[in-house]
Design a protein around this motif. Structure first.
Motif, PDB file in Angstrom:
ATOM      1  N   TRP A   1      27.522  44.533  30.933  1.00 36.74           N
ATOM      2  CA  TRP A   1      29.131  45.400  31.196  1.00 36.74           C
ATOM      3  C   TRP A   1      28.823  46.620  30.259  1.00 36.74           C
ATOM      4  O   TRP A   1      28.158  46.947  29.552  1.00 36.74           O
ATOM      5  CB  TRP A   1      30.702  45.209  30.142  1.00 36.74           C
TER       6      TRP A   1
ATOM      7  N   ALA B   1      34.161  47.911  38.663  1.00 38.12           N
ATOM      8  CA  ALA B   1      35.790  47.277  37.853  1.00 38.12           C
ATOM      9  C   ALA B   1      36.860  48.004  38.750  1.00 38.12           C
ATOM     10  O   ALA B   1      37.111  49.344  38.237  1.00 38.12           O
ATOM     11  CB  ALA B   1      35.950  47.715  36.450  1.00 38.12           C
TER      12      ALA B   1
ATOM     13  N   ARG C   1      44.500  47.167  36.292  1.00 40.77           N
ATOM     14  CA  ARG C   1      42.820  46.984  36.124  1.00 40.77           C
ATOM     15  C   ARG C   1      41.816  47.988  36.394  1.00 40.77           C
ATOM     16  O   ARG C   1      40.778  47.338  36.192  1.00 40.77           O
ATOM     17  CB  ARG C   1      42.912  45.132  35.528  1.00 40.77           C
TER      18      ARG C   1
ATOM     19  N   THR D   1      38.856  48.188  33.822  1.00 44.89           N
ATOM     20  CA  THR D   1      38.449  48.157  33.104  1.00 44.89           C
ATOM     21  C   THR D   1      38.175  46.328  33.772  1.00 44.89           C
ATOM     22  O   THR D   1      37.323  45.600  33.081  1.00 44.89           O
ATOM     23  CB  THR D   1      39.948  47.821  32.042  1.00 44.89           C
ATOM     24  N   PHE D   2      38.716  45.887  34.782  1.00 48.02           N
ATOM     25  CA  PHE D   2      38.606  44.572  35.186  1.00 48.02           C
ATOM     26  C   PHE D   2      38.078  44.609  37.104  1.00 48.02           C
ATOM     27  O   PHE D   2      38.144  45.663  37.519  1.00 48.02           O
ATOM     28  CB  PHE D   2      39.724  43.670  35.516  1.00 48.02           C
TER      29      PHE D   2
ATOM     30  N   ARG E   1      34.954  37.338  37.934  1.00 49.63           N
ATOM     31  CA  ARG E   1      35.725  37.673  37.040  1.00 49.63           C
ATOM     32  C   ARG E   1      35.373  38.415  35.697  1.00 49.63           C
ATOM     33  O   ARG E   1      34.697  37.695  35.254  1.00 49.63           O
ATOM     34  CB  ARG E   1      37.268  37.343  36.387  1.00 49.63           C
TER      35      ARG E   1
ATOM     36  N   TYR F   1      35.273  41.267  32.461  1.00 52.84           N
ATOM     37  CA  TYR F   1      35.879  42.357  31.764  1.00 52.84           C
ATOM     38  C   TYR F   1      34.491  42.802  30.544  1.00 52.84           C
ATOM     39  O   TYR F   1      33.225  42.990  30.710  1.00 52.84           O
ATOM     40  CB  TYR F   1      37.183  42.720  31.574  1.00 52.84           C
ATOM     41  N   SER F   2      35.251  43.876  29.967  1.00 55.23           N
ATOM     42  CA  SER F   2      33.908  43.979  28.759  1.00 55.23           C
ATOM     43  C   SER F   2      33.384  43.416  28.048  1.00 55.23           C
ATOM     44  O   SER F   2      32.344  42.871  28.043  1.00 55.23           O
ATOM     45  CB  SER F   2      34.574  44.931  27.590  1.00 55.23           C
TER      46      SER F   2
ATOM     47  N   CYS G   1      32.482  37.566  31.251  1.00 56.54           N
ATOM     48  CA  CYS G   1      31.973  37.312  32.884  1.00 56.54           C
ATOM     49  C   CYS G   1      31.812  35.751  33.397  1.00 56.54           C
ATOM     50  O   CYS G   1      31.674  35.149  32.999  1.00 56.54           O
ATOM     51  CB  CYS G   1      30.799  38.274  33.290  1.00 56.54           C
TER      52      CYS G   1
END
Length: 224
Positions: free
Chosen positions: A130, A167, A178, A181-182, A199, A201-202, A205
């Motif tokens: 990420w 994202a 989101r 961010t997502f 799915r 995010y930072s 995963c």
């Protein structure tokens, strides 16, 4: 036999980049260059699926020109309810999977498809990383998201060697949430009343399940 004269009046040039093994052991030209191969056993499209509504209300399908592109809009043509080929139809909950409704099938020769949950897991297992502003667009802007097929952020010159998923957030009702961010990307695979998706995010995963009437991104795949 007498020698004759061959006169060439026109030349047609077809774009090709590689030879592929064809049926019967014959070689044939492979016209597809809009994919990334990260060694997971299938090809991955080089851009999220995009749909455009024409003046006559018909829909046309293509991949985004750049891996980092997404509209950021609920009606941007790139957020799909599960197994729904019209991204402008909101809050649709299909009861079961039907290939006839797979929007990926509407690109090219019809061999592109939505990945399975197992294929999404293979992408994760190939290594991923990420980052914020780690994909550089042609206009110089930078996108947040996750690379697959590497565990380190590649240099700009190497970014197309790997899969990059932006994202793009998701659509709930008529709003997008989101974004930046997502990332949420559908699979074909049902899970009880939900369906599996990729799915991230930072700090996480995974392949998880979510509500089928949410609007998620699609990154199509095709068999080698």
């Amino acid at each position: 036999l007498k020698p004759g004269k061959l006169e060439v009046t026109s030349v047609s040039v077809e774009k090709w980049d590689a030879l592929a093994e064809g049926s019967g052991g014959n070689a044939e030209f492979d016209e597809y260059t809009d994919y990334v191969d990260i060694g997971v056993g299938f090809y991955i499209a080089k851009g999220n699926l995009m749909t455009t509504k024409q003046a006559d209300e018909s829909l046309s399908y293509a991949f985004a020109d750049e891996q980092g592109y997404y509209s950021g809009k609920a009606d941007g043509g790139d957020l799909f309810c599960w197994n729904t080929d019209d991204p402008f139809a909101f809050n649709v909950k299909q009861p079961s999977w039907d290939d006839a409704r797979d929007p990926c099938r509407n690109v090219g020769d019809g061999k592109w498809r939505t990945p399975t949950d197992a294929e999404l897991q293979k992408m994760i297992d190939a290594g991923n990383v990420w980052g914020k502003e780690i994909y550089t667009m042609a206009d110089g802007s930078k996108k947040n998201g996750r690379y697959f097929g590497t565990t380190t952020v590649p240099a700009k010159a190497d970014q197309e060697k790997y899969v990059f998923l932006p994202a793009a957030g998701y659509r709930i009702g008529s709003s997008v949430d989101r974004g930046d961010t997502f990332g949420y990307y559908w699979s074909v695979t049902l899970y009880t009343s939900n369906a599996y998706c990729l799915r991230f995010y930072s700090s996480e995963c995974n392949v998880n399940s979510d509500l089928r009437y949410y609007g998620f991104s699609l990154r199509c795949v095709r068999n080698k």
